[in-house]
Design a protein around this motif. Structure first.
Motif, PDB file in Angstrom:
ATOM      1  N   PHE A  81       0.850  -1.197   0.000  1.00  0.00           N
ATOM      2  CA  PHE A  81       0.000   0.000   0.000  1.00  0.00           C
ATOM      3  C   PHE A  81       0.880   1.239   0.000  1.00  0.00           C
ATOM      4  O   PHE A  81       2.099   1.154   0.269  1.00  0.00           O
ATOM      5  CB  PHE A  81      -0.962   0.009   1.209  1.00  0.00           C
ATOM      6  N   ALA A  82       0.271   2.358  -0.309  1.00  0.00           N
ATOM      7  CA  ALA A  82       0.992   3.637  -0.264  1.00  0.00           C
ATOM      8  C   ALA A  82       0.047   4.706   0.275  1.00  0.00           C
ATOM      9  O   ALA A  82      -1.156   4.674  -0.010  1.00  0.00           O
ATOM     10  CB  ALA A  82       1.481   4.016  -1.658  1.00  0.00           C
ATOM     11  N   VAL A  83       0.590   5.573   1.113  1.00  0.00           N
ATOM     12  CA  VAL A  83      -0.194   6.700   1.630  1.00  0.00           C
ATOM     13  C   VAL A  83       0.579   7.968   1.302  1.00  0.00           C
ATOM     14  O   VAL A  83       1.713   8.144   1.756  1.00  0.00           O
ATOM     15  CB  VAL A  83      -0.404   6.600   3.160  1.00  0.00           C
ATOM     16  N   GLY A  89      -2.875  11.978   3.177  1.00  0.00           N
ATOM     17  CA  GLY A  89      -3.762  10.817   3.065  1.00  0.00           C
ATOM     18  C   GLY A  89      -4.147  10.225   4.414  1.00  0.00           C
ATOM     19  O   GLY A  89      -3.391  10.317   5.384  1.00  0.00           O
ATOM     20  N   ILE A  90      -5.331   9.643   4.452  1.00  0.00           N
ATOM     21  CA  ILE A  90      -5.797   8.943   5.655  1.00  0.00           C
ATOM     22  C   ILE A  90      -6.188   7.532   5.234  1.00  0.00           C
ATOM     23  O   ILE A  90      -7.092   7.352   4.408  1.00  0.00           O
ATOM     24  CB  ILE A  90      -7.002   9.656   6.310  1.00  0.00           C
ATOM     25  N   LEU A  91      -5.482   6.540   5.759  1.00  0.00           N
ATOM     26  CA  LEU A  91      -5.731   5.142   5.405  1.00  0.00           C
ATOM     27  C   LEU A  91      -6.442   4.457   6.563  1.00  0.00           C
ATOM     28  O   LEU A  91      -5.938   4.442   7.688  1.00  0.00           O
ATOM     29  CB  LEU A  91      -4.403   4.434   5.093  1.00  0.00           C
ATOM     30  N   HIS A  92      -7.601   3.883   6.259  1.00  0.00           N
ATOM     31  CA  HIS A  92      -8.364   3.157   7.272  1.00  0.00           C
ATOM     32  C   HIS A  92      -8.062   1.666   7.130  1.00  0.00           C
ATOM     33  O   HIS A  92      -8.340   1.078   6.086  1.00  0.00           O
ATOM     34  CB  HIS A  92      -9.860   3.448   7.073  1.00  0.00           C
ATOM     35  N   VAL A  93      -7.482   1.069   8.163  1.00  0.00           N
ATOM     36  CA  VAL A  93      -7.185  -0.365   8.157  1.00  0.00           C
ATOM     37  C   VAL A  93      -8.289  -1.064   8.929  1.00  0.00           C
ATOM     38  O   VAL A  93      -8.556  -0.722  10.086  1.00  0.00           O
ATOM     39  CB  VAL A  93      -5.818  -0.665   8.804  1.00  0.00           C
ATOM     40  N   SER A  94      -8.940  -2.011   8.288  1.00  0.00           N
ATOM     41  CA  SER A  94     -10.005  -2.743   8.980  1.00  0.00           C
ATOM     42  C   SER A  94      -9.776  -4.238   8.811  1.00  0.00           C
ATOM     43  O   SER A  94      -8.910  -4.674   8.052  1.00  0.00           O
ATOM     44  CB  SER A  94     -11.369  -2.334   8.433  1.00  0.00           C
ATOM     45  N   GLY A  95     -10.559  -5.009   9.514  1.00  0.00           N
ATOM     46  CA  GLY A  95     -10.420  -6.465   9.462  1.00  0.00           C
ATOM     47  C   GLY A  95     -10.860  -7.064  10.779  1.00  0.00           C
ATOM     48  O   GLY A  95     -10.999  -6.354  11.780  1.00  0.00           O
ATOM     49  N   ALA A  96     -11.068  -8.379  10.756  1.00  0.00           N
ATOM     50  CA  ALA A  96     -11.545  -9.055  11.962  1.00  0.00           C
ATOM     51  C   ALA A  96     -10.472  -9.062  13.042  1.00  0.00           C
ATOM     52  O   ALA A  96      -9.300  -8.754  12.779  1.00  0.00           O
ATOM     53  CB  ALA A  96     -11.935 -10.482  11.595  1.00  0.00           C
ATOM     54  N   ASN A  97     -10.866  -9.439  14.238  1.00  0.00           N
ATOM     55  CA  ASN A  97      -9.884  -9.570  15.325  1.00  0.00           C
ATOM     56  C   ASN A  97      -8.821 -10.590  14.919  1.00  0.00           C
ATOM     57  O   ASN A  97      -9.139 -11.655  14.384  1.00  0.00           O
ATOM     58  CB  ASN A  97     -10.571 -10.062  16.606  1.00  0.00           C
ATOM     59  N   LEU A 150      -5.015   4.514  10.453  1.00  0.00           N
ATOM     60  CA  LEU A 150      -5.750   4.162  11.660  1.00  0.00           C
ATOM     61  C   LEU A 150      -6.445   2.824  11.495  1.00  0.00           C
ATOM     62  O   LEU A 150      -6.913   2.491  10.399  1.00  0.00           O
ATOM     63  CB  LEU A 150      -6.749   5.255  12.052  1.00  0.00           C
ATOM     64  N   ALA A 151      -6.438   2.078  12.591  1.00  0.00           N
ATOM     65  CA  ALA A 151      -7.158   0.806  12.616  1.00  0.00           C
ATOM     66  C   ALA A 151      -8.428   1.028  13.407  1.00  0.00           C
ATOM     67  O   ALA A 151      -8.378   1.528  14.531  1.00  0.00           O
ATOM     68  CB  ALA A 151      -6.295  -0.263  13.280  1.00  0.00           C
ATOM     69  N   ALA A 152      -9.569   0.716  12.803  1.00  0.00           N
ATOM     70  CA  ALA A 152     -10.840   0.905  13.491  1.00  0.00           C
ATOM     71  C   ALA A 152     -11.863  -0.057  12.904  1.00  0.00           C
ATOM     72  O   ALA A 152     -11.817  -0.384  11.716  1.00  0.00           O
ATOM     73  CB  ALA A 152     -11.325   2.347  13.329  1.00  0.00           C
ATOM     74  N   HIS A 153     -12.778  -0.511  13.763  1.00  0.00           N
ATOM     75  CA  HIS A 153     -13.830  -1.416  13.297  1.00  0.00           C
ATOM     76  C   HIS A 153     -14.978  -0.634  12.673  1.00  0.00           C
ATOM     77  O   HIS A 153     -15.667  -1.143  11.795  1.00  0.00           O
ATOM     78  CB  HIS A 153     -14.329  -2.266  14.469  1.00  0.00           C
ATOM     79  N   GLN A 199      -9.127   2.538   2.041  1.00  0.00           N
ATOM     80  CA  GLN A 199      -9.347   1.510   3.061  1.00  0.00           C
ATOM     81  C   GLN A 199      -8.539   0.267   2.719  1.00  0.00           C
ATOM     82  O   GLN A 199      -8.452  -0.137   1.548  1.00  0.00           O
ATOM     83  CB  GLN A 199     -10.840   1.158   3.151  1.00  0.00           C
ATOM     84  N   LEU A 200      -7.959  -0.321   3.731  1.00  0.00           N
ATOM     85  CA  LEU A 200      -7.192  -1.560   3.564  1.00  0.00           C
ATOM     86  C   LEU A 200      -7.854  -2.599   4.448  1.00  0.00           C
ATOM     87  O   LEU A 200      -7.927  -2.436   5.669  1.00  0.00           O
ATOM     88  CB  LEU A 200      -5.740  -1.323   4.010  1.00  0.00           C
ATOM     89  N   VAL A 201      -8.382  -3.655   3.820  1.00  0.00           N
ATOM     90  CA  VAL A 201      -9.068  -4.695   4.598  1.00  0.00           C
ATOM     91  C   VAL A 201      -8.140  -5.888   4.748  1.00  0.00           C
ATOM     92  O   VAL A 201      -7.660  -6.440   3.751  1.00  0.00           O
ATOM     93  CB  VAL A 201     -10.380  -5.130   3.896  1.00  0.00           C
ATOM     94  N   LEU A 202      -7.864  -6.251   5.984  1.00  0.00           N
ATOM     95  CA  LEU A 202      -7.000  -7.407   6.243  1.00  0.00           C
ATOM     96  C   LEU A 202      -7.873  -8.626   6.517  1.00  0.00           C
ATOM     97  O   LEU A 202      -8.828  -8.543   7.293  1.00  0.00           O
ATOM     98  CB  LEU A 202      -6.093  -7.142   7.454  1.00  0.00           C
ATOM     99  N   ASP A 203      -7.536  -9.745   5.896  1.00  0.00           N
ATOM    100  CA  ASP A 203      -8.299 -10.987   6.125  1.00  0.00           C
ATOM    101  C   ASP A 203      -7.710 -11.729   7.303  1.00  0.00           C
ATOM    102  O   ASP A 203      -6.486 -11.806   7.450  1.00  0.00           O
ATOM    103  CB  ASP A 203      -8.222 -11.901   4.893  1.00  0.00           C
ATOM    104  N   ALA A 204      -8.589 -12.280   8.144  1.00  0.00           N
ATOM    105  CA  ALA A 204      -8.101 -13.033   9.312  1.00  0.00           C
ATOM    106  C   ALA A 204      -7.567 -14.391   8.875  1.00  0.00           C
ATOM    107  O   ALA A 204      -8.029 -14.939   7.899  1.00  0.00           O
ATOM    108  CB  ALA A 204      -9.222 -13.207  10.305  1.00  0.00           C
TER     109      ALA A 204
END
Lengths: 219, 230
Positions: free
Chosen positions: A46-48, A52-60, A202-205, A214-219
């Motif tokens: 990824f690149a910011v 830029g504001i990058l939102h990182v999301s994904g399951a616990n 930032l990481a937020a649910h 947005q960057l979605v991480l897979d569990a």
């Protein structure tokens, strides 16, 4: 009540002056994280760009916290690398706001802010009194941190981001324990930082309307 | 960023001041001082009230008490920072972690160990050491104390992140303390045998061990802390 005008005025000027120069770009190439025998994530790119504001999301357990810690050098990647305009030493370019806030219960918010600005070698730091007033902790300035509520502690932790200007803000669940005004404060801080040429990961649910990627991480 | 050079000393001074304030407000000193005096007061019950016996055993007893007091004080040195996220913030400071470690240890030394060092000769009077021997006792302990705290901090850093790390710290550090204990207690015994005289040889060896630990321990502590965080 939080005076948000302060952050879009005084802070932005202070931060913009400190971060002036070539436009910065945070890049991650083929990043991998391994915890024990488990591959948490691999081949992450990824690149910011500045602003830029990058939102990182994904399951616990998907690796959101690990990713933020990797960016500031608290955790070594199993593969790949992270750089800020070619520079790979990012510890001193980053502010990290983690789950554990690093605040000391026996100090007061005023002492905390004074020490933070000195420890961060902030030559152009905002006055601690002004910051505490604008962040909504003026009445609690001389109260021990251990007696603050969870939300007030979070506000104090947030104000540390302003102790010294650094281009990268890494925020792990920054909305935790905050009321509506506190959430507005987080959004204002992020917006002003981005407008001043900084970048936020930032990481937020929850949804983050301010984020431009947005960057979605897979569990 | 501005590219302005970072002045290290103001940061170290600020860190030292903050850590000293935390040590003084944390209430860590009183339990350590209480430990020293309780140990000394219990000795006659265990060894018997014979004053000459207590006097003869005083050097070894005082050094063992000092050593245990240092270990007791080191229990939470890095653990609290590890648990509350303070260690993360130390790593993000604009100075090397080694410098931050030195500032923390200096604050610990001033806030806890200097009062303990002052208390131990007084405790020695309860073990019937001659009043003229207070200065040699203080000098010997002062020469060895930096080594005790530096070596102890290595153990505390290696055990960071481990639950109930106190026992692990003791197991790691005790073998490292043996040379300091041998030269410290031996030098003190010779000094007490001739009140008013200092055993310069033992002081020199203790000073050398302390100097070596002052230079070698900070990188080891910083490496242990970094490993503990990963």
């Amino acid at each position: 009540m939080v005076n948000t005008e302060y952050f879009s005025g005084a802070y932005a000027d202070f931060s913009r002056a400190a971060m002036s120069g070539d436009a910065l770009c945070l890049r991650a190439d083929n990043l991998a994280c391994v915890r024990g025998l488990r591959v948490v994530f691999a081949d992450l790119n990824f690149a910011v760009a500045a602003g830029g504001i990058l939102h990182v999301s994904g399951a616990n357990g998907a690796g959101k916290t690990s990713l933020l810690r990797m960016i500031c050098g608290l955790l070594a990647p199993a593969a790949g690398h992270i750089s800020l305009s070619g520079n790979t030493a990012l510890a001193r370019q980053s502010h990290y706001l983690g789950h554990a806030d690093g605040l000391k219960n026996t100090l007061t918010p005023r002492e905390t802010m004074i020490y933070e600005s000195r420890l961060m070698a902030a030559h152009e730091a905002c006055a601690p009194e002004d910051l505490l007033a604008h962040i909504g902790l003026a009445k609690q300035a001389d109260q021990r941190v251990g007696t603050l509520s969870a939300g007030q502690r979070r506000r104090l932790a947030l104000s540390r981001l302003l102790a010294a200007p650094r281009p990268i803000w890494l925020m792990d669940e920054p909305y935790t324990a905050l009321d509506t005004a506190g959430r507005d404060l987080v959004d204002t801080l992020m917006r002003c930082h981005a407008e001043a040429g900084g970048m936020v990961v930032l990481a937020a649910h929850e949804a983050v309307p301010l984020a431009d990627a947005q960057l979605v991480l897979d569990a | 960023m501005t590219g302005r050079p970072i002045a290290m000393w103001p940061i170290l001074r600020a860190l030292f001041a903050r850590e000293l304030r935390l040590v003084l407000r944390g209430g860590h000193l009183l339990p350590v001082l209480a430990f020293v005096f309780i140990c000394v007061m219990l000795m006659p019950f265990g060894l018997g009230p014979e004053l000459s016996l207590l006097q003869r055993l005083a050097p070894g007893l005082l050094w063992v008490i000092m050593l245990m007091a240092v270990l007791l004080s080191l229990d939470r040195m890095f653990q609290a920072d590890f648990e509350d996220g303070g260690l993360d913030q130390l790593l993000l400071l604009p100075i090397a972690l080694e410098g931050a470690v030195i500032a923390k240890i200096c604050a610990h030394f001033v806030g806890i160990l200097l009062p303990v060092l002052a208390a131990i000769p007084l405790a020695g009077l309860l073990l019937n050491i001659h009043p003229d021997a207070v200065l040699p006792v203080l000098a010997t302990l002062l020469a060895g104390a930096p080594a005790l705290v530096m070596l102890g901090a290595i153990g505390a850093a290696l055990a960071v992140g481990v639950r109930r790390a106190g026992l692990l710290t003791v197991l790691i550090v005790t073998p490292l303390y043996v040379p300091v204990l041998v030269f410290g207690a031996g030098g003190l015994a010779r000094a007490l045998a001739a009140p008013g005289m200092l055993d310069v040889g033992a002081l020199g060896v203790l000073g050398l061990i302390s100097m070596a630990s002052l230079f070698l321990a900070p990188p080891a502590i910083a490496a242990a802390l970094r490993a503990g965080l990963r």
